[in-house]
Design a protein around this motif. Structure first.
Motif, PDB file in Angstrom:
ATOM      1  N   GLN A 375     -21.855 -31.183  33.858  1.00 52.98           N
ATOM      2  CA  GLN A 375     -22.718 -31.225  32.683  1.00 52.98           C
ATOM      3  C   GLN A 375     -23.057 -29.819  32.211  1.00 52.98           C
ATOM      4  N   GLU A 376     -22.749 -29.545  30.945  1.00 53.86           N
ATOM      5  CA  GLU A 376     -23.042 -28.230  30.382  1.00 53.86           C
ATOM      6  C   GLU A 376     -24.226 -28.290  29.426  1.00 53.86           C
ATOM      7  N   PHE A 377     -24.942 -27.177  29.351  1.00 55.47           N
ATOM      8  CA  PHE A 377     -25.912 -26.992  28.292  1.00 55.47           C
ATOM      9  C   PHE A 377     -25.150 -26.643  27.006  1.00 55.47           C
ATOM     10  N   PHE A 378     -25.786 -26.854  25.863  1.00 52.64           N
ATOM     11  CA  PHE A 378     -25.051 -26.838  24.598  1.00 52.64           C
ATOM     12  C   PHE A 378     -24.947 -25.425  24.018  1.00 52.64           C
ATOM     13  N   LEU A 379     -24.065 -24.663  24.657  1.00 52.21           N
ATOM     14  CA  LEU A 379     -23.739 -23.301  24.246  1.00 52.21           C
ATOM     15  C   LEU A 379     -22.240 -23.126  24.395  1.00 52.21           C
ATOM     16  N   GLY A 380     -21.614 -22.362  23.484  1.00 48.88           N
ATOM     17  CA  GLY A 380     -20.178 -22.215  23.643  1.00 48.88           C
ATOM     18  C   GLY A 380     -19.523 -21.231  22.713  1.00 48.88           C
ATOM     19  N   ASN A 381     -18.584 -20.478  23.259  1.00 51.64           N
ATOM     20  CA  ASN A 381     -17.668 -19.571  22.560  1.00 51.64           C
ATOM     21  C   ASN A 381     -18.288 -18.945  21.324  1.00 51.64           C
ATOM     22  N   ALA A 382     -19.358 -18.221  21.544  1.00 50.49           N
ATOM     23  CA  ALA A 382     -20.046 -17.580  20.419  1.00 50.49           C
ATOM     24  C   ALA A 382     -20.849 -16.397  20.930  1.00 50.49           C
ATOM     25  N   TRP A 383     -21.104 -15.484  20.039  1.00 49.19           N
ATOM     26  CA  TRP A 383     -21.937 -14.325  20.305  1.00 49.19           C
ATOM     27  C   TRP A 383     -23.365 -14.715  19.959  1.00 49.19           C
ATOM     28  N   TYR A 384     -24.120 -15.147  20.984  1.00 50.79           N
ATOM     29  CA  TYR A 384     -25.465 -15.666  20.743  1.00 50.79           C
ATOM     30  C   TYR A 384     -26.494 -14.535  20.785  1.00 50.79           C
ATOM     31  N   PRO A 385     -27.554 -14.696  20.007  1.00 48.81           N
ATOM     32  CA  PRO A 385     -28.628 -13.691  20.022  1.00 48.81           C
ATOM     33  C   PRO A 385     -29.596 -13.926  21.173  1.00 48.81           C
ATOM     34  N   TYR A 386     -30.178 -12.866  21.669  1.00 51.11           N
ATOM     35  CA  TYR A 386     -31.263 -13.023  22.635  1.00 51.11           C
ATOM     36  C   TYR A 386     -32.563 -12.663  21.927  1.00 51.11           C
ATOM     37  N   VAL A 387     -32.996 -13.588  21.069  1.00 48.75           N
ATOM     38  CA  VAL A 387     -34.260 -13.435  20.346  1.00 48.75           C
ATOM     39  C   VAL A 387     -35.133 -14.634  20.680  1.00 48.75           C
ATOM     40  N   LYS A 388     -36.435 -14.461  20.606  1.00 50.70           N
ATOM     41  CA  LYS A 388     -37.372 -15.473  21.102  1.00 50.70           C
ATOM     42  C   LYS A 388     -37.149 -16.836  20.466  1.00 50.70           C
TER      43      LYS A 388
END
Length: 817
Positions: A375-388
């Protein structure tokens, strides 16, 4: 007692800048579905095409209904809103939702009135949200133009691109799961209890702890005089029962517990834990029931699991979004996909981080069938931001997911998503991944806090000198596009693919035409198939094909389907067998290295040509059956390199023994020319180099090497064969098949070696004919028994070897009806 009313009737949809209003035929239903129902858009949206529905993205859409409230204390529950939504009650906004992965539970105590209430759900254009993100985080976009505002939005990943087969910016919008009205006469209700358990070293005693959780409406405190009763049942019989004051935990001791086992290793036993909240007068206020399984799970080395002290290696497939035109789940389709996965000998499916949430019914079905889930959390193949703003949403939805699913024994691990670090490596391996803290620390800490007994895998792939290092963690085997050192014998392959086409009838529906283009020569700069097919594929699929050059050239669609399907099948069979062997001949004395393999992918999201095992109409493709044979729990495998080596791999729970009959068959001469027999005994979880078949000496390239394992009663436990040349160098004789029905099976034999025998049923759409095997080879003198499963009382089954000119027709009667 608490009442729950699903608000699934008397809804309307309005377009904000228009007088248009549509009565919604049933709920849940997303905007595109409603507009299609009223002929406002064409069926192109079903294929993810935006040609006549792009305008939908530009409008504000308003869902409206009226509900009747009888109690002072109440909640509105929204299971699925896609995505930016203002929730308006009686003209006042009471909440705003901006995460399609996170349900909303809104206390409407004091906000709603007794009697009639008007509920509106307002979905503005997604571009407004994207514009807000670009303005608010302009400093990031100015510093690095690679930032994509879409990756700030918590919405299905591939609405924005073409990977799964849809046009870009195909924004689904609207309500995709139930809306519920929860009323509380006693001002309090039960949430799902927290359940923890432990097993002793001998696994003959279990301690179960149940912590009831209560929620009140409005600002009311929890009354002190409430009682919680809990009971533990197994197969309908209560085995333990206890009552405590509300807020206290309950503990149960179970002697000789019936453990939950994964597929192939035992019965997936489930216990039922029911919690009842009562008043001092014994009046029932609320009840909740949870099913769970008791099992011990350990991971002593990377992705090598031991369940109840048995080594379990993971053989399975990736589960992707089913019907891409909507987020409204068709659970029957998902159950069929799970059945097809299990029929293909999969013991695990991966719920992909770039996919969509699936219902509890999917996990319950996995639990009761022993099918494990990555089971994965819904994140994938992307440059995600680390903002609040972004991190808070991901943490909230992940917390919800763990809380909702942690009691399912089928879930063996949590994973931080798909290809996040890998996408960084594609750009610049030395660059720091912006959201690495989210994956490596925040989500890991959350899993440790909420579900410490389960392993958390930081991302897929992950670990090693680079994210996709096959020597350290899991790897995505894109060896068609990349050279990957160590890829022949990796620790774990979580994605492995080759592109193939669906069967002819499905391909005609994909192309919306009975006339398919003829095939031609493949030259430099050309696609390996007619260019017309490029409109139903994506992601440079022409690079991701199997060894189709080893097959005869195709002149028409049928031959093209066979060529690419068999090439994908051969590649998958050879790689799966190599991974399952887990070592080279020189390492035969060492333990197996590989812990598992997942095909990319089980299913397809649109009528789309890519690498799925099952087509959009839920029909197995050619590669499906190659994978099914390679995933048999016990296999024989022939390695044809500088030497002919026979291997045996046992992923059964117990020792397997019998007699091996190995030999050589000359296709040109149509005769058996070599044979050898010897006893074999293979321990559980063992890969064994059985024999060097160089004893057969020099052989013509038209020879096929075969091996069968026979038990003491003469039954075939396993079989395999290996060609000594590529297919386009072999001349196959014209096979005449002999067929007959025997109970629920079709029995097939041939006068000569028959290459790739296909069974095809003439049947109505939505009436499946499932065959236990298909696209298989037959040696003369042997019979192949194929079980048939169908809901139809009878039908016509056509059978033919691919290189044969004779088609056999059998009128099959379903004797089970």
């Amino acid at each position: 007692m608490k009442t729950v009313h699903v608000l699934n009737k008397n809804w309307s949809l309005k377009q904000a800048d228009s007088q248009a209003e549509y009565q919604i035929p049933h709920m849940p239903m997303q905007v595109h579905e409603i507009l299609y129902y009223y002929d406002r858009i064409s069926d192109g949206y079903l294929r993810g095409k935006t040609g006549d529905c792009a305008w939908v993205n530009e409008k504000t859409w308003i869902y409206e209904t009226v509900f009747d409230l009888r109690e002072d204390n109440a909640f509105l529950e929204f299971e699925g809103l896609d995505t930016i939504c203002s929730i308006v009650l009686n003209g006042e906004e009471i909440a705003a939702s901006s995460d399609a992965f996170l349900p909303e539970m809104i206390d409407i105590t004091g906000k709603a009135v007794k009697g009639k209430n008007i509920l509106q759900l307002v979905f503005p254009p997604l571009e407004k949200e994207l514009d807000r993100i670009r303005r608010e985080y302009s400093f990031m976009f100015e510093a690095d133009p690679a930032w994509n505002a879409a990756r700030f939005v918590r919405k299905t990943h591939h609405d924005f691109d073409t990977y799964l087969g849809n046009d870009p910016n195909f924004y689904k919008v609207g309500v995709f799961k139930d809306v519920r009205l929860v009323q509380l006469p006693e001002k309090v209700m039960l949430q799902t209890p927290r359940i923890d358990y432990s097993l002793n070293e001998r696994m003959d005693f279990a301690q179960i702890q149940v912590i009831p959780r209560l929620q009140t409406g409005g600002r009311e405190g929890i009354p002190e005089d409430l009682i919680c009763e809990a009971a533990v049942s197994f197969e309908g019989n209560v085995v333990a029962k206890q009552a405590v004051r509300a807020g206290e935990k309950l503990e149960f001791a179970i002697n000789n517990p019936d453990l939950w086992w994964p597929r192939g290793f035992g019965k997936p036993n489930l216990y039922e834990i029911s919690v009842c909240l009562k008043s001092r007068d014994e009046e029932i206020i609320d009840e909740v029931t949870v099913k769970t399984g008791l099992r011990d799970i350990q991971m002593p080395e990377m992705l090598h699991f031991y369940i109840n002290r048995k080594s379990i290696r993971l053989w399975g497939a990736n589960f992707t979004p089913d019907e891409g035109h909507t987020l409204v789940e068709n659970t029957e389709r998902l159950i069929r996909l799970m059945d097809l996965a299990m029929d293909a000998n999969c013991n695990v499916i991966r719920i992909w981080g770039e996919g969509v949430p699936v219902s509890d019914a999917v996990y319950e079905y996995a639990d009761k069938n022993g099918l494990m889930i990555w089971q994965e959390f819904f994140l994938g193949n992307a440059w995600y931001p680390y903002v609040k703003e972004f991190v808070d949403k991901v943490m909230a939805e992940s917390r919800y997911l763990i809380d909702r699913l942690r009691d399912h024994p089928s879930i063996i691990l949590w994973c931080g998503g798909n290809e996040c670090f890998l996408c960084r490596d594609f750009i610049d391996q030395e660059k720091e991944y912006e959201a690495s803290r989210l994956l490596e620390y925040d989500l890991k800490r959350l899993c440790k806090e909420m579900d410490p007994a389960r392993y958390y895998h930081i991302n897929s792939p992950y670990f090693g000198a680079y994210a996709n290092d096959p020597m350290a963690g899991d790897t995505h085997s894109y060896t068609n596009s990349w050279y990957v050192p160590g890829g022949d014998c990796p620790i774990f392959v979580s994605e492995n693919l080759r592109v193939s086409f669906p069967k002819l009838k499905s391909l005609q529906k994909y192309m919306e035409s009975g006339e398919l283009p003829e095939c031609g020569m493949y030259k430099n700069g050309m696609y390996p198939w007619p260019k017309e097919y490029e409109r139903i594929t994506s992601a440079e699929s022409y690079k991701k094909v199997g060894p189709y050059e080893t097959f005869y050239d195709a002149e028409n669609a049928e031959e093209m389907i066979y060529r690419f399907g068999s090439a994908a099948g051969v590649y998958l069979k050879d790689s799966i067998e190599r991974y399952r062997r887990g070592k080279t001949a020189a390492q035969a004395h060492l333990p197996r290295r590989n812990m598992g393999h997942l095909v990319w992918k089980l299913n397809t999201t649109f009528p789309h040509v890519y690498s799925s095992m099952v087509d959009y109409y839920l029909e197995p493709k050619i590669n499906y059956f190659y994978v099914k044979r390679a995933y048999e729990p016990f296999i024989l495998s022939i390695e044809a390199g500088d030497h002919l080596l026979l291997w045996a791999v046992n992923d059964c729970p117990d020792m397997v023994n019998g007699t091996v009959i190995a030999g050589a068959f000359d296709i040109d001469a149509n005769q058996y020319i070599r044979e050898a027999r010897f006893p074999l005994q293979v321990r559980a979880d063992e890969s064994m180099l059985v024999a060097n078949l160089d004893i057969f000496g020099q052989l013509t390239r038209s020879t096929v090497i075969f091996a069968r394992l026979i038990d003491e009663n003469g039954n075939i436990i396993a079989r395999t064969h290996q060609f000594l040349d590529i297919e386009r160098h072999i001349r196959y004789q014209d096979a005449h098949l002999q067929v007959r029905q025997d109970d629920d099976s079709i029995v097939i034999s041939s006068d000569v070696f028959a290459r790739s025998v296909e069974l095809e049923a003439d049947h109505e759409e939505h009436h499946y004919w499932d065959f236990s095997d298909n696209y298989f080879d037959i040696f003369p003198g042997e019979e192949v028994r194929v079980k048939v499963r169908t809901a139809e009382p009878e039908g016509t089954v056509r059978m033919k070897a691919f290189y044969g000119s004779h088609e056999e027709i059998l009128k099959f009667k379903n004797l089970s009806i």
